[in-house]
Structure formats: structure tokens, C-alpha cells
Write a protein that holds these residues in place. Structure first.
Motif, PDB file in Angstrom:
ATOM      1  N   GLN A 230       0.813  -1.188   0.117  1.00 36.81           N
ATOM      2  CA  GLN A 230       0.017   0.098  -0.038  1.00 36.81           C
ATOM      3  C   GLN A 230       1.087   1.121  -0.113  1.00 36.81           C
ATOM      4  N   VAL A 231       0.286   2.340  -0.504  1.00 43.28           N
ATOM      5  CA  VAL A 231       0.886   3.733  -0.664  1.00 43.28           C
ATOM      6  C   VAL A 231      -0.115   4.680   0.173  1.00 43.28           C
ATOM      7  N   LYS A 232       0.642   5.638   0.782  1.00 40.27           N
ATOM      8  CA  LYS A 232      -0.186   6.717   1.398  1.00 40.27           C
ATOM      9  C   LYS A 232      -0.170   7.830   0.647  1.00 40.27           C
ATOM     10  N   LYS A 233      -1.477   8.363   0.272  1.00 37.30           N
ATOM     11  CA  LYS A 233      -1.781   9.467  -0.491  1.00 37.30           C
ATOM     12  C   LYS A 233      -2.823  10.312   0.154  1.00 37.30           C
ATOM     13  N   GLU A 234      -2.784  11.734  -0.275  1.00 37.51           N
ATOM     14  CA  GLU A 234      -3.798  12.719   0.170  1.00 37.51           C
ATOM     15  C   GLU A 234      -5.014  12.556  -0.671  1.00 37.51           C
ATOM     16  N   GLU A 235      -6.357  12.368   0.054  1.00 33.91           N
ATOM     17  CA  GLU A 235      -7.419  12.452  -0.700  1.00 33.91           C
ATOM     18  C   GLU A 235      -8.379  13.414   0.442  1.00 33.91           C
TER      19      GLU A 235
ATOM     20  N   GLU B  74      -4.941  12.107   4.817  1.00 31.63           N
ATOM     21  CA  GLU B  74      -3.882  10.907   4.194  1.00 31.63           C
ATOM     22  C   GLU B  74      -4.823   9.584   4.418  1.00 31.63           C
ATOM     23  N   VAL B  75      -4.841   9.008   3.155  1.00 25.25           N
ATOM     24  CA  VAL B  75      -5.258   7.592   3.288  1.00 25.25           C
ATOM     25  C   VAL B  75      -4.202   6.494   2.588  1.00 25.25           C
ATOM     26  N   TRP B  76      -4.601   5.007   2.965  1.00 20.16           N
ATOM     27  CA  TRP B  76      -3.778   4.067   2.236  1.00 20.16           C
ATOM     28  C   TRP B  76      -4.331   3.683   1.229  1.00 20.16           C
ATOM     29  N   MET B  77      -3.695   3.347   0.036  1.00 19.34           N
ATOM     30  CA  MET B  77      -4.027   2.804  -1.041  1.00 19.34           C
ATOM     31  C   MET B  77      -3.525   1.374  -1.669  1.00 19.34           C
ATOM     32  N   ASP B  78      -4.211   0.517  -1.986  1.00 16.01           N
ATOM     33  CA  ASP B  78      -3.481  -0.590  -2.645  1.00 16.01           C
ATOM     34  C   ASP B  78      -2.813  -0.594  -3.953  1.00 16.01           C
ATOM     35  N   VAL B  79      -1.616  -1.046  -3.894  1.00 20.89           N
ATOM     36  CA  VAL B  79      -0.885  -1.086  -5.223  1.00 20.89           C
ATOM     37  C   VAL B  79      -1.304  -2.682  -5.787  1.00 20.89           C
TER      38      VAL B  79
END
Length: 112
Positions: free
Chosen positions: A79-84, A88-93
Motif C-alpha cells: 500500500q502507499v499513502k496518498k492525500e485524498e 491521508e489514506v492508504w491505497m492498495d498497489v
């Protein structure tokens, strides 16, 4: 292992050259800063878990290396952290067969 090391170094040299170019630097800048001198191979294997909701995974972290190359299995989990929406939220790669995932140090400007 030696063949892997040479191949990884070649890929790192090319990616770092592109990073330099994107930062407006000479493509040899990171090589001249000795960013290609140290390499470390770490292997992690996380077996499939019958109850994934009961696991914690690894703690969130920032890779210390300038460049990290990953080969994922098809199970996923990266997972990577991104701003939404200001959070900040974790997003699956999503794993892509045969692809390398390349993580750069945050922020990349720290090497410019």
C-alpha cells in the motif's frame, strides 16, 4: 546473486538518471553523489492468511533508501499513502505480473 546485483544496479542507474532529469539536474548527479554505491537485498514473504482481518501487517514507514525496487507476488498487500480530500489514506498497489514497483525517497528533492 552477483548477476542480480549487476542487473539491479543497471536498472537503478537508469531510473536515477530519469529522476535527475525530472528534477532538472544532470543525469549523472546521483551517481556522482555515490547513490549507487550501497545496495541491500531484503526478501520478505508473507504467507496467505486464512483470517486477514485479524492481521496487522507491517507498520507504516518511509524507505530509507533513495530508491527501492520491489517485485510483488499476485497476493498483493503493498500500500502507499496518498492525500485524498485533505486526509491521508492508504491505497492498495495492484500487482502487475512481471512489473517492478519503484519507490523513491520522500521527498525526491532531498537529493537535489
Amino acid at each position: 546473486m552477483l548477476a542480480w546485483d549487476e542487473h539491479a544496479k543497471k536498472i537503478a542507474r537508469e531510473v536515477m538518471g530519469m529522476m535527475c532529469e525530472g528534477l532538472g539536474l544532470d543525469t549523472r548527479t546521483m551517481k556522482e553523489m555515490s547513490c549507487l554505491e550501497d545496495r541491500l537485498m531484503v526478501c520478505h514473504y508473507y504467507a496467505p492468511c486464512p483470517e486477514p482481518d485479524r492481521t496487522f501487517g507491517i507498520v507504516d514507514h518511509t524507505d530509507a533508501a533513495v530508491l527501492t525496487m520491489l517485485i510483488q507476488d499476485m497476493i498483493g498487500g503493498l500500500q502507499v499513502k496518498k492525500e485524498e480530500d485533505g486526509k491521508e489514506v492508504w491505497m492498495d498497489v495492484k500487482p502487475i505480473p512481471g512489473a517492478l514497483v519503484i519507490n523513491m525517497r520522500t521527498p525526491p528533492e532531498s537529493v537535489s
